[in-house]
Motif scaffolding. Sequence first.
Motif, PDB file in Angstrom:
ATOM      1  N   ALA A  97       0.943  -1.322  -0.291  1.00 19.32           N
ATOM      2  CA  ALA A  97       0.298   0.134  -0.261  1.00 19.32           C
ATOM      3  C   ALA A  97       1.205   1.528  -0.241  1.00 19.32           C
ATOM      4  O   ALA A  97       2.212   1.117   0.042  1.00 19.32           O
ATOM      5  CB  ALA A  97      -0.818   0.422   1.666  1.00 19.32           C
ATOM      6  N   HIS A  98       0.250   2.648  -0.448  1.00 19.93           N
ATOM      7  CA  HIS A  98       0.871   3.799  -0.315  1.00 19.93           C
ATOM      8  C   HIS A  98       0.575   4.541   1.196  1.00 19.93           C
ATOM      9  O   HIS A  98      -1.219   4.396   1.145  1.00 19.93           O
ATOM     10  CB  HIS A  98       1.400   4.427  -1.526  1.00 19.93           C
ATOM     11  CG  HIS A  98       0.533   4.798  -2.280  1.00 19.93           C
ATOM     12  ND1 HIS A  98      -0.817   5.738  -2.468  1.00 19.93           N
ATOM     13  CD2 HIS A  98      -0.862   3.847  -3.355  1.00 19.93           C
ATOM     14  CE1 HIS A  98      -1.680   5.839  -3.134  1.00 19.93           C
ATOM     15  NE2 HIS A  98      -1.582   4.955  -3.281  1.00 19.93           N
ATOM     16  N   TYR A  99       1.686   5.238   1.533  1.00 15.74           N
ATOM     17  CA  TYR A  99       1.556   5.799   2.402  1.00 15.74           C
ATOM     18  C   TYR A  99       1.325   7.613   2.118  1.00 15.74           C
ATOM     19  O   TYR A  99       0.709   8.244   2.842  1.00 15.74           O
ATOM     20  CB  TYR A  99       1.673   5.924   3.389  1.00 15.74           C
ATOM     21  CG  TYR A  99       2.913   5.509   3.795  1.00 15.74           C
ATOM     22  CD1 TYR A  99       4.508   5.050   3.474  1.00 15.74           C
ATOM     23  CD2 TYR A  99       3.804   7.080   3.973  1.00 15.74           C
ATOM     24  CE1 TYR A  99       5.231   5.419   3.869  1.00 15.74           C
ATOM     25  CE2 TYR A  99       5.456   7.327   3.870  1.00 15.74           C
ATOM     26  CZ  TYR A  99       6.067   6.130   3.732  1.00 15.74           C
ATOM     27  OH  TYR A  99       7.006   6.492   3.897  1.00 15.74           O
ATOM     28  N   THR A 132     -10.036   6.623   0.570  1.00 16.94           N
ATOM     29  CA  THR A 132      -9.883   5.779  -0.421  1.00 16.94           C
ATOM     30  C   THR A 132      -7.984   5.246  -1.305  1.00 16.94           C
ATOM     31  O   THR A 132      -8.104   4.237  -1.310  1.00 16.94           O
ATOM     32  CB  THR A 132     -10.630   6.220  -1.258  1.00 16.94           C
ATOM     33  OG1 THR A 132     -10.940   4.615  -1.834  1.00 16.94           O
ATOM     34  CG2 THR A 132     -10.458   6.951  -2.295  1.00 16.94           C
ATOM     35  N   ASP A 133      -7.378   6.241  -1.424  1.00 18.75           N
ATOM     36  CA  ASP A 133      -6.688   6.190  -2.199  1.00 18.75           C
ATOM     37  C   ASP A 133      -5.197   7.060  -0.807  1.00 18.75           C
ATOM     38  O   ASP A 133      -4.685   8.153  -1.464  1.00 18.75           O
ATOM     39  CB  ASP A 133      -7.011   7.010  -3.548  1.00 18.75           C
ATOM     40  CG  ASP A 133      -4.975   6.636  -4.060  1.00 18.75           C
ATOM     41  OD1 ASP A 133      -4.632   5.967  -3.992  1.00 18.75           O
ATOM     42  OD2 ASP A 133      -5.107   7.122  -4.916  1.00 18.75           O
ATOM     43  N   ASP A 134      -4.773   5.824  -0.461  1.00 16.36           N
ATOM     44  CA  ASP A 134      -4.680   4.443   0.046  1.00 16.36           C
ATOM     45  C   ASP A 134      -4.999   4.122   1.170  1.00 16.36           C
ATOM     46  O   ASP A 134      -4.116   3.479   1.985  1.00 16.36           O
ATOM     47  CB  ASP A 134      -3.694   4.392  -0.897  1.00 16.36           C
ATOM     48  CG  ASP A 134      -3.172   2.531  -0.673  1.00 16.36           C
ATOM     49  OD1 ASP A 134      -4.628   1.685  -0.822  1.00 16.36           O
ATOM     50  OD2 ASP A 134      -2.854   1.652  -1.237  1.00 16.36           O
ATOM     51  N   MET A 166       5.702   7.107  -1.884  1.00 15.60           N
ATOM     52  CA  MET A 166       6.484   7.955  -3.277  1.00 15.60           C
ATOM     53  C   MET A 166       5.526   7.601  -3.818  1.00 15.60           C
ATOM     54  O   MET A 166       5.747   7.952  -5.528  1.00 15.60           O
ATOM     55  CB  MET A 166       7.777   8.533  -3.123  1.00 15.60           C
ATOM     56  CG  MET A 166       8.261   9.169  -2.712  1.00 15.60           C
ATOM     57  SD  MET A 166       7.922  10.679  -3.079  1.00 15.60           S
ATOM     58  CE  MET A 166       8.992  10.584  -4.598  1.00 15.60           C
ATOM     59  N   GLU A 167       4.083   7.006  -3.851  1.00 18.51           N
ATOM     60  CA  GLU A 167       3.369   5.827  -5.196  1.00 18.51           C
ATOM     61  C   GLU A 167       3.095   7.868  -5.739  1.00 18.51           C
ATOM     62  O   GLU A 167       3.332   6.919  -6.693  1.00 18.51           O
ATOM     63  CB  GLU A 167       2.326   5.145  -4.461  1.00 18.51           C
ATOM     64  CG  GLU A 167       1.718   4.538  -5.798  1.00 18.51           C
ATOM     65  CD  GLU A 167       0.624   5.293  -6.171  1.00 18.51           C
ATOM     66  OE1 GLU A 167       0.252   4.654  -7.541  1.00 18.51           O
ATOM     67  OE2 GLU A 167       0.085   6.361  -5.629  1.00 18.51           O
ATOM     68  N   GLU A 168       2.514   8.875  -5.241  1.00 21.60           N
ATOM     69  CA  GLU A 168       1.784   9.506  -6.269  1.00 21.60           C
ATOM     70  C   GLU A 168       2.929  10.256  -6.848  1.00 21.60           C
ATOM     71  O   GLU A 168       2.421  11.274  -7.537  1.00 21.60           O
ATOM     72  CB  GLU A 168       1.299   9.967  -4.696  1.00 21.60           C
ATOM     73  CG  GLU A 168      -0.217   9.577  -4.444  1.00 21.60           C
ATOM     74  CD  GLU A 168      -0.698   8.925  -5.055  1.00 21.60           C
ATOM     75  OE1 GLU A 168      -1.384   9.108  -6.362  1.00 21.60           O
ATOM     76  OE2 GLU A 168      -2.329   8.414  -4.685  1.00 21.60           O
ATOM     77  N   SER A 169       4.027   9.850  -6.896  1.00 19.86           N
ATOM     78  CA  SER A 169       5.384  11.226  -7.361  1.00 19.86           C
ATOM     79  C   SER A 169       6.395  10.053  -8.321  1.00 19.86           C
ATOM     80  O   SER A 169       7.473  10.228  -8.161  1.00 19.86           O
ATOM     81  CB  SER A 169       5.724  11.678  -6.325  1.00 19.86           C
ATOM     82  OG  SER A 169       5.124  12.520  -5.912  1.00 19.86           O
ATOM     83  N   ALA A 447     -10.627   9.612  -6.359  1.00 21.01           N
ATOM     84  CA  ALA A 447      -9.014   9.259  -5.338  1.00 21.01           C
ATOM     85  C   ALA A 447      -8.888  10.194  -6.714  1.00 21.01           C
ATOM     86  O   ALA A 447      -8.848  10.308  -7.905  1.00 21.01           O
ATOM     87  CB  ALA A 447      -8.434   8.103  -5.850  1.00 21.01           C
ATOM     88  N   HIS A 448      -7.828  11.353  -5.933  1.00 20.20           N
ATOM     89  CA  HIS A 448      -6.767  12.310  -7.688  1.00 20.20           C
ATOM     90  C   HIS A 448      -7.542  13.169  -7.388  1.00 20.20           C
ATOM     91  O   HIS A 448      -8.060  14.641  -8.299  1.00 20.20           O
ATOM     92  CB  HIS A 448      -6.676  11.639  -8.126  1.00 20.20           C
ATOM     93  CG  HIS A 448      -5.063  10.719  -8.269  1.00 20.20           C
ATOM     94  ND1 HIS A 448      -4.645  10.907  -8.915  1.00 20.20           N
ATOM     95  CD2 HIS A 448      -5.030   9.805  -7.360  1.00 20.20           C
ATOM     96  CE1 HIS A 448      -3.615   9.390  -9.131  1.00 20.20           C
ATOM     97  NE2 HIS A 448      -4.360   9.130  -7.594  1.00 20.20           N
ATOM     98  N   SER A 449      -9.183  13.522  -6.679  1.00 21.56           N
ATOM     99  CA  SER A 449      -9.788  14.730  -7.093  1.00 21.56           C
ATOM    100  C   SER A 449     -10.666  15.311  -6.061  1.00 21.56           C
ATOM    101  O   SER A 449     -10.416  14.860  -5.128  1.00 21.56           O
ATOM    102  CB  SER A 449     -11.423  14.337  -7.596  1.00 21.56           C
ATOM    103  OG  SER A 449     -11.041  13.429  -8.862  1.00 21.56           O
TER     104      SER A 449
HETATM  105 ZN   LIG Z   1      -3.418   7.725  -6.424  1.00 22.03          ZN
END
Ligand SMILES: [Zn+2]
Lengths: 477, 477
Positions: A97-99, A132-134, A166-169, A447-449
């Motif tokens: 998972a990512h934090y 929800t993410d994540d 760093m998942e979102e980046s 997610a992302h919105s």
């Molecule tokens: Zn995401």
Amino acid sequence: MSVPSKVTDYIAQNEAAFVKRLSDAVAIPSVSGDAAYRQDVFKMADWIKNELTALGVTVNFKDLGKQVLDGQTIQLPPAILASIGSDANKPTVLLYAHYDVQPALKSDGWNTEPFELVFDEKNDRYYGRGSTDDKGPLIGWINVLEAHVKTGTELPVNLKFCFEGMEESGSEGLDELILEESKPGKFLHGVDCVCISDNYWLNTRTPCLTYGLRGLSYFKLTISGPARDLHSGVFGGTVHEPMTDLITLMSKLVTPDAKILIPGVYELVAPLTPQEKALYDALDYGISDVEQSAGAKIALSDDKIKVLMGRMREPSLSLHGIEGAFYSPGAKTVIPASVAGKFSLRLVPNQTPDKIEQLVKAYVTSEFQKLNSKNKMELEHLHGGEPWVDDPNHWNFQAAKRATEAVYKKTPDFTREGGSIPITISFSRALNVSVVLLPMGRGDDGAHSTNEKLDRSNYLKGTQLLGTYLWEVANKK
Amino acid sequence: MSVPSKVTDYIAQNEAAFVKRLSDAVAIPSVSGDAAYRQDVFKMADWIKNELTALGVTVNFKDLGKQVLDGQTIQLPPAILASIGSDANKPTVLLYAHYDVQPALKSDGWNTEPFELVFDEKNDRYYGRGSTDDKGPLIGWINVLEAHVKTGTELPVNLKFCFEGMEESGSEGLDELILEESKPGKFLHGVDCVCISDNYWLNTRTPCLTYGLRGLSYFKLTISGPARDLHSGVFGGTVHEPMTDLITLMSKLVTPDAKILIPGVYELVAPLTPQEKALYDALDYGISDVEQSAGAKIALSDDKIKVLMGRMREPSLSLHGIEGAFYSPGAKTVIPASVAGKFSLRLVPNQTPDKIEQLVKAYVTSEFQKLNSKNKMELEHLHGGEPWVDDPNHWNFQAAKRATEAVYKKTPDFTREGGSIPITISFSRALNVSVVLLPMGRGDDGAHSTNEKLDRSNYLKGTQLLGTYLWEVANKK
Ligand SMILES: [Zn+2]
Ligand SMILES: [Zn+2]
Ligand SMILES: [Zn+2]
Ligand SMILES: [Zn+2]
């Protein structure tokens, strides 16, 4: 073996504590893409370490080095590698998972403070960045651990955790770590299967298991001419304008009905079998879902299978925008000196970023030559990701299927996703084991919105689902 | 009658005082586009009033009302209407200039303080915001007045002045004032010709007289589909993407070799006479000038006349950018929900914004229908300005020509400019008299840029030119 009722009862009875845990996590704005928030990403890692340690998990931070962000050289947040259990008779499950989270500002259009978990009684859902993410799914695993520890229940499997910040980046540094740690004797060696909870149901009704993802090839096509921006009154009609060249080239990439015009792209697509085709028809998802999700009646076709295949097993090409051109409201009579079109292809088996890059480069170069322009053209492949498809009949998927049926009393949709989750490929390749994507949230979570949310029932049943999955995996034979 | 030598001698001998006057004016940061500087625009108006009054001119401030700027409702700077002389036997010349300037900050890249007139000995030029646009020319007229007053020389013409303080910010309120004041019995009624010194030579060598300006039609073409931005992984290949539609439409507006594709646009262009064609060949301006000015070898043709006609007497269409699409550096996999392409046409006689709007609307609508897209299309005409062309053989132009020859010992270039100076049209229409554009500065002055400058010789010879012009106008018969 099936999940003991004391575990599921514990989960059902401890909603308040689980919501408090999610609330605490959402309150830490662990935005990985903005240097100003980097300390919060580290804070989030420490928070997770404390939670896991308190539940008997052995936690290690893996230093991933430094990065340059917003002009500063800063430390990357650590990969959290953690484990509990080492019974040779139990299967070993790796949980990812990512934090970190996407950026969010109230002024972006949020109805509530983004970094505050806010309950919406009317819709029975929780709003908040990362809900929800994540963070929801990540904390779902922690809740499951707590339910076992507090009820004195031995885990049916050995668990390894890989949580990244760093998942979102771009997941900087993680690929190398996975490769390294997959070597014999290292942390990830011997893992029997992987479970990632970081995607969403197709719709708002039916849980799903995801066995395929599209890949990505992202391009930047730059046309430059004049040494500086020019005034269109003075120069319009006298010089080759970079925007005209760029728009002409971009118009030759894809048609308004979404047909990719780059020769060779479709020839790489794996043929469709009748068996696969039948899967699309069976899905609890249709054109009205796509259009409801998009908020407009703009589906490319009236044929459900065509539209679903367009998302799941066909390549697509999207034009994202132009860097360097006039983008503000109002009217500016500028001839921009240098403009860069951004576009990307979603890839499917057996396309690869390398092959796609070759095809795009050859095509764009030849089309640019036809323009007879005196401007300069440059094509860059900004990044690529391989497509992925797994076997939905593997015991890992079947365990997730039985768990879903137990919790939701429904057979899950078996889906392939249009987007990429690059880490899936990394685990799949490095470990050569089955990877199941087992989502907690719904297709409308955003997610992302702005106004990202997680339905209360998805959080609670989702926690049950993750716990039940572990017990079903233990039945793998 | 020609300009008395005591006048030209006075100008030649009073350089220091004239430079002091320009320096005082540049020191007032009369930036009209920024509410924080509004008091300085008023201060500049008062400064001009004092200068003119001291030289025997009757000065009136015309209140133009209020505007909203930077969220504040503030007073517009006055139009300065002033006059000297009312001899029925003399022609009456209207002089226009503006006393506001573009914004400037040293940090924008100025080598010197922008609101300080700094002499560059090496290049024999003065740097400072407004030095060439348009304080130099405005003060040139004041210098000419002083030369007459101080030498006891009667002016050969009646003079009226219209100096505005909002030119750099859309000339708010001025059109209405001109129409009103042009009525019988009002201030502007009975003017015989107009002289505007607010443009530039084509190059750095040869003075010019400008007898034509292109007009403008600025459009915003919006395509919208989904209710919100979509993720290209999830929606790519399933829906009609607004960017694909927009790029396709924009590619149908103009070709990379600058041919406008909108039917009917070229049919409106006034035919080229051999006489006019000869004018372009005679100009001291060529492809190397265009390319040097653009900073790159990107001229559309190797034929000088074609390139100059492309700027001066042909329409052009430039694509400026896209609002709503991804414009930042980096890679974002967004399908923007609504995107608006900005483009504009430069118009030439006999095109009009109204006719062009009709043609563009019909064409874009029909091309959009061909796309069979389920997205929505909207075309807005953001603003328009008529093209203008005057008769270079009129006595007003011939007076300016003789004055140029007397001062510079050179025949001026007769030019048409690619950009618009809307006030020209306003005077031309309201007064129905000849308007000559008689520039003081050079093509490389950098009006609106950092390091705006005015060559010392252009300031001093320019002052001689303006004075000599008045005497040549008096010879109009
Ligand atoms: Zn995401
Ligand atoms: Zn995620
Ligand atoms: Zn000006
Ligand atoms: Zn200006």
